[in-house]
Design a protein around this motif. Sequence first.
Motif, PDB file in Angstrom:
ATOM      1  N   ILE A 282     -19.980 -61.669  44.730  1.00 22.56           N
ATOM      2  CA  ILE A 282     -19.463 -61.439  46.072  1.00 22.56           C
ATOM      3  C   ILE A 282     -20.400 -60.646  46.960  1.00 22.56           C
ATOM      4  CG2 ILE A 282     -17.032 -61.596  45.585  1.00 22.56           C
ATOM      5  CD1 ILE A 282     -17.055 -58.563  45.155  1.00 22.56           C
ATOM      6  N   SER A 283     -19.891 -60.329  48.097  1.00 16.96           N
ATOM      7  CA  SER A 283     -20.641 -59.554  49.076  1.00 16.96           C
ATOM      8  C   SER A 283     -21.108 -58.239  48.493  1.00 16.96           C
ATOM      9  CB  SER A 283     -19.725 -59.282  50.270  1.00 16.96           C
ATOM     10  OG  SER A 283     -19.741 -57.931  50.611  1.00 16.96           O
ATOM     11  N   GLY A 284     -22.125 -57.724  49.069  1.00 14.45           N
ATOM     12  CA  GLY A 284     -22.574 -56.408  48.642  1.00 14.45           C
ATOM     13  C   GLY A 284     -23.421 -56.451  47.395  1.00 14.45           C
ATOM     14  N   ALA A 323     -17.098 -69.153  57.033  1.00 14.38           N
ATOM     15  CA  ALA A 323     -16.875 -68.650  58.379  1.00 14.38           C
ATOM     16  C   ALA A 323     -18.274 -68.468  58.956  1.00 14.38           C
ATOM     17  CB  ALA A 323     -16.112 -67.330  58.326  1.00 14.38           C
ATOM     18  N   VAL A 324     -18.391 -67.846  60.100  1.00 17.87           N
ATOM     19  CA  VAL A 324     -19.724 -67.611  60.648  1.00 17.87           C
ATOM     20  C   VAL A 324     -20.125 -66.171  60.388  1.00 17.87           C
ATOM     21  CG1 VAL A 324     -21.090 -67.516  62.751  1.00 17.87           C
ATOM     22  CG2 VAL A 324     -19.480 -69.373  62.379  1.00 17.87           C
ATOM     23  N   THR A 325     -21.306 -66.005  59.835  1.00 19.74           N
ATOM     24  CA  THR A 325     -21.792 -64.670  59.515  1.00 19.74           C
ATOM     25  C   THR A 325     -23.071 -64.408  60.290  1.00 19.74           C
ATOM     26  OG1 THR A 325     -20.913 -64.905  57.285  1.00 19.74           O
ATOM     27  CG2 THR A 325     -22.511 -63.142  57.636  1.00 19.74           C
ATOM     28  N   PHE A 326     -23.200 -63.199  60.822  1.00 21.80           N
ATOM     29  CA  PHE A 326     -24.447 -62.765  61.435  1.00 21.80           C
ATOM     30  C   PHE A 326     -24.925 -61.537  60.682  1.00 21.80           C
ATOM     31  CE2 PHE A 326     -21.986 -64.830  64.786  1.00 21.80           C
ATOM     32  CZ  PHE A 326     -22.905 -65.722  65.309  1.00 21.80           C
ATOM     33  N   ALA A 327     -26.185 -61.555  60.257  1.00 20.87           N
ATOM     34  CA  ALA A 327     -26.691 -60.430  59.470  1.00 20.87           C
ATOM     35  C   ALA A 327     -28.171 -60.228  59.750  1.00 20.87           C
ATOM     36  CB  ALA A 327     -26.462 -60.700  57.985  1.00 20.87           C
ATOM     37  N   PRO A 328     -28.645 -58.983  59.591  1.00 23.82           N
ATOM     38  CA  PRO A 328     -30.062 -58.709  59.835  1.00 23.82           C
ATOM     39  C   PRO A 328     -30.941 -59.122  58.656  1.00 23.82           C
ATOM     40  CG  PRO A 328     -28.906 -56.686  59.274  1.00 23.82           C
ATOM     41  CD  PRO A 328     -27.876 -57.787  59.280  1.00 23.82           C
ATOM     42  N   PRO A 329     -32.251 -59.326  58.921  1.00 23.05           N
ATOM     43  CA  PRO A 329     -33.175 -59.653  57.829  1.00 23.05           C
ATOM     44  C   PRO A 329     -33.089 -58.598  56.734  1.00 23.05           C
ATOM     45  CG  PRO A 329     -34.274 -59.873  59.955  1.00 23.05           C
ATOM     46  CD  PRO A 329     -32.925 -59.256  60.226  1.00 23.05           C
ATOM     47  N   GLY A 330     -33.131 -59.043  55.496  1.00 25.09           N
ATOM     48  CA  GLY A 330     -33.077 -58.117  54.367  1.00 25.09           C
ATOM     49  C   GLY A 330     -31.671 -57.845  53.891  1.00 25.09           C
ATOM     50  N   TYR A 332     -29.246 -60.290  53.608  1.00 20.70           N
ATOM     51  CA  TYR A 332     -28.522 -61.447  53.074  1.00 20.70           C
ATOM     52  C   TYR A 332     -29.396 -62.197  52.083  1.00 20.70           C
ATOM     53  CZ  TYR A 332     -31.158 -63.753  56.826  1.00 20.70           C
ATOM     54  OH  TYR A 332     -32.149 -64.178  57.663  1.00 20.70           O
ATOM     55  N   GLY A 333     -28.753 -62.971  51.275  1.00 27.50           N
ATOM     56  CA  GLY A 333     -29.465 -63.755  50.282  1.00 27.50           C
ATOM     57  C   GLY A 333     -28.487 -64.654  49.573  1.00 27.50           C
ATOM     58  N   THR A 334     -28.960 -65.212  48.475  1.00 30.42           N
ATOM     59  CA  THR A 334     -28.107 -66.131  47.743  1.00 30.42           C
ATOM     60  C   THR A 334     -27.987 -65.657  46.304  1.00 30.42           C
ATOM     61  OG1 THR A 334     -28.943 -67.903  49.120  1.00 30.42           O
ATOM     62  CG2 THR A 334     -27.777 -68.551  47.139  1.00 30.42           C
ATOM     63  N   THR A 342     -24.938 -57.832  52.909  1.00 33.16           N
ATOM     64  CA  THR A 342     -24.585 -56.428  52.693  1.00 33.16           C
ATOM     65  C   THR A 342     -24.324 -55.693  54.003  1.00 33.16           C
ATOM     66  OG1 THR A 342     -26.914 -55.865  52.722  1.00 33.16           O
ATOM     67  CG2 THR A 342     -25.905 -56.240  50.561  1.00 33.16           C
ATOM     68  N   HIS A 343     -24.928 -56.191  55.093  1.00 35.03           N
ATOM     69  CA  HIS A 343     -24.753 -55.596  56.414  1.00 35.03           C
ATOM     70  C   HIS A 343     -24.523 -56.760  57.370  1.00 35.03           C
ATOM     71  CE1 HIS A 343     -27.486 -53.036  54.128  1.00 35.03           C
ATOM     72  NE2 HIS A 343     -27.469 -52.060  55.016  1.00 35.03           N
ATOM     73  N   GLY A 344     -23.564 -56.643  58.265  1.00 37.32           N
ATOM     74  CA  GLY A 344     -23.391 -57.709  59.244  1.00 37.32           C
ATOM     75  C   GLY A 344     -21.932 -57.937  59.579  1.00 37.32           C
ATOM     76  N   VAL A 345     -21.692 -59.024  60.287  1.00 36.38           N
ATOM     77  CA  VAL A 345     -20.313 -59.353  60.656  1.00 36.38           C
ATOM     78  C   VAL A 345     -19.990 -60.777  60.248  1.00 36.38           C
ATOM     79  CG1 VAL A 345     -20.102 -57.781  62.630  1.00 36.38           C
ATOM     80  CG2 VAL A 345     -20.950 -60.110  62.990  1.00 36.38           C
ATOM     81  N   GLU A 346     -18.739 -60.990  59.949  1.00 35.59           N
ATOM     82  CA  GLU A 346     -18.251 -62.339  59.691  1.00 35.59           C
ATOM     83  C   GLU A 346     -17.086 -62.600  60.634  1.00 35.59           C
ATOM     84  OE1 GLU A 346     -17.935 -63.865  55.663  1.00 35.59           O
ATOM     85  OE2 GLU A 346     -15.820 -64.293  56.037  1.00 35.59           O
ATOM     86  N   LEU A 347     -17.095 -63.772  61.266  1.00 34.45           N
ATOM     87  CA  LEU A 347     -16.008 -64.159  62.158  1.00 34.45           C
ATOM     88  C   LEU A 347     -15.305 -65.371  61.571  1.00 34.45           C
ATOM     89  CD1 LEU A 347     -18.553 -63.143  64.030  1.00 34.45           C
ATOM     90  CD2 LEU A 347     -17.109 -63.940  65.875  1.00 34.45           C
ATOM     91  N   GLY A 348     -14.016 -65.366  61.587  1.00 29.58           N
ATOM     92  CA  GLY A 348     -13.314 -66.523  61.030  1.00 29.58           C
ATOM     93  C   GLY A 348     -11.884 -66.613  61.507  1.00 29.58           C
ATOM     94  N   ILE A 349     -11.284 -67.740  61.161  1.00 29.28           N
ATOM     95  CA  ILE A 349      -9.872 -67.968  61.487  1.00 29.28           C
ATOM     96  C   ILE A 349      -9.119 -68.199  60.202  1.00 29.28           C
ATOM     97  CG2 ILE A 349      -8.242 -69.572  62.547  1.00 29.28           C
ATOM     98  CD1 ILE A 349     -10.370 -70.088  64.690  1.00 29.28           C
ATOM     99  N   SER A 350      -7.991 -67.568  60.077  1.00 22.16           N
ATOM    100  CA  SER A 350      -7.162 -67.747  58.899  1.00 22.16           C
ATOM    101  C   SER A 350      -5.889 -68.437  59.355  1.00 22.16           C
ATOM    102  CB  SER A 350      -6.876 -66.373  58.298  1.00 22.16           C
ATOM    103  OG  SER A 350      -5.998 -66.501  57.221  1.00 22.16           O
TER     104      SER A 350
END
Length: 451
Positions: A282-284, A323-330, A332-334, A342-350
């Motif tokens: 998961i995240s983080g 959903a849509v995620t925006f994050a700075p370089p460094g 995010y990854g796979t 680890t840092h950023g925002v996620e926007l979504g609809i539930s």
Amino acid sequence: MLAVALAAQTVITPPNNRYSIAEDLQLGQQAATQVEQQLPLMRDDEVTSYVEGVGRRLVDAIPPSLQRAEFKYTFKAINVREINAFALPGGPMYVNRGMLEAARNEGEVAGVMAHEISHVVLRHGTAQASKATKYEVGSIVGAIAGAVIGGRLGTVVAEGARFGLGASFLRFGREYERQADIEGAQIMARAGYDPRDMANMFQTIQKQSRGSGGPEWLSDHPDPGNRSEYILKEAQSLRVEGAVRDTGGFEQLQMHLKRLPPAPTTEEATRESKARGTRPTISGAAPAGSVEPPSPRYTQYAEGERFRVSVPSNWRELPGSSAVTFAPPGAYGTVSGQSVFTHGVELGISRNETHDLQTSTEELIDSLARGNPGLRRASGYDAISFAGRRGLRTLLSNRSAASGELETIELYTGQMRDGSLFYVLGVAPTDRFRDYAGVFDRIVGSLRIND
Ligand SMILES: [Zn+2]
């Protein structure tokens, strides 16, 4: 013997769909791979051949106008206790052992399976996805897998479709449920089963749901209202007489199941699959290296006229999430094929059944918590103004299962005009959160929704 009057039956028209048949197949196969990595299939010939037998009989009875030569129907049993079953686009179907144990005859098993097959032939999974904007779903595989694997328990949901969006995303609405009930009743009748057994099984499920836990099947397939009534009415128009309740083997199957060690719960089973290391992270979790601080300059992202949001100009829009995620370089990854940040925002609809804002928000938090055992509430609710509407803000903290690090999550929620929940999740390591709180506020302040 059996007589089926075709004239009076209700005609079901598959809903509009932007996806190709090939995409149904591909998405279903990808989701099936995830399902089979994470849930324990029963590799038991007696069980498998029984489920396949009922499944084949039903598939052979799909009305010609809805048959698709390309679809590949497969039928497998999962060794978990909950009363559930699900089917993926293009044909893979899974029946929980709990469902086989709860049914009172083969007709009831066939009822649930005919309902599921109907979702496949009517292509409800991709029809539902056709209605989505990219803010709801980037890659729908995670959402499909999340919806089916996780259901309400959802340990896997939040990981397959990060933060649990998928859980509500592919839960079908009332109209699709009604379609699957009616089409399923017709398929049952054509296969020689009594459609009234479908209504009986739904009642069995409903009774069980009063107990602890409650079958997931009902929350994934909500009753459109008068379910039994219209199924029985359709059954009358189908005029089934002398239908089979048991093509042979149902009692033996149940005796066989009783001799096996009891099935684990889905939660226990997915915990085991995690221990085996097959579960995505998961995240983080993963990204290493330094994270660029947020740029003081902001860039606007828009999707047509529906959404606009501004984020620091050095943040990237990440593909492949639910959903849509925006994050700075460094940041995010796979990890294990899942994108994480680890840092950023996620926007979504539930897409919940409509509730008030706070109830919907609590459901979202519950679904996050099911996938993130280290998640805790860290504040009460603040009433805020959010994209031109009333909103709520609350803080959560999460200890990442993978890295052990503590992260703070700022959750903003508001309601769309249709009652579904719009959310923004700001995520940052707790020791850096102070640097990000203002950024999250500014992003949320820039958000415009045209609904
Ligand atoms: Zn359904």
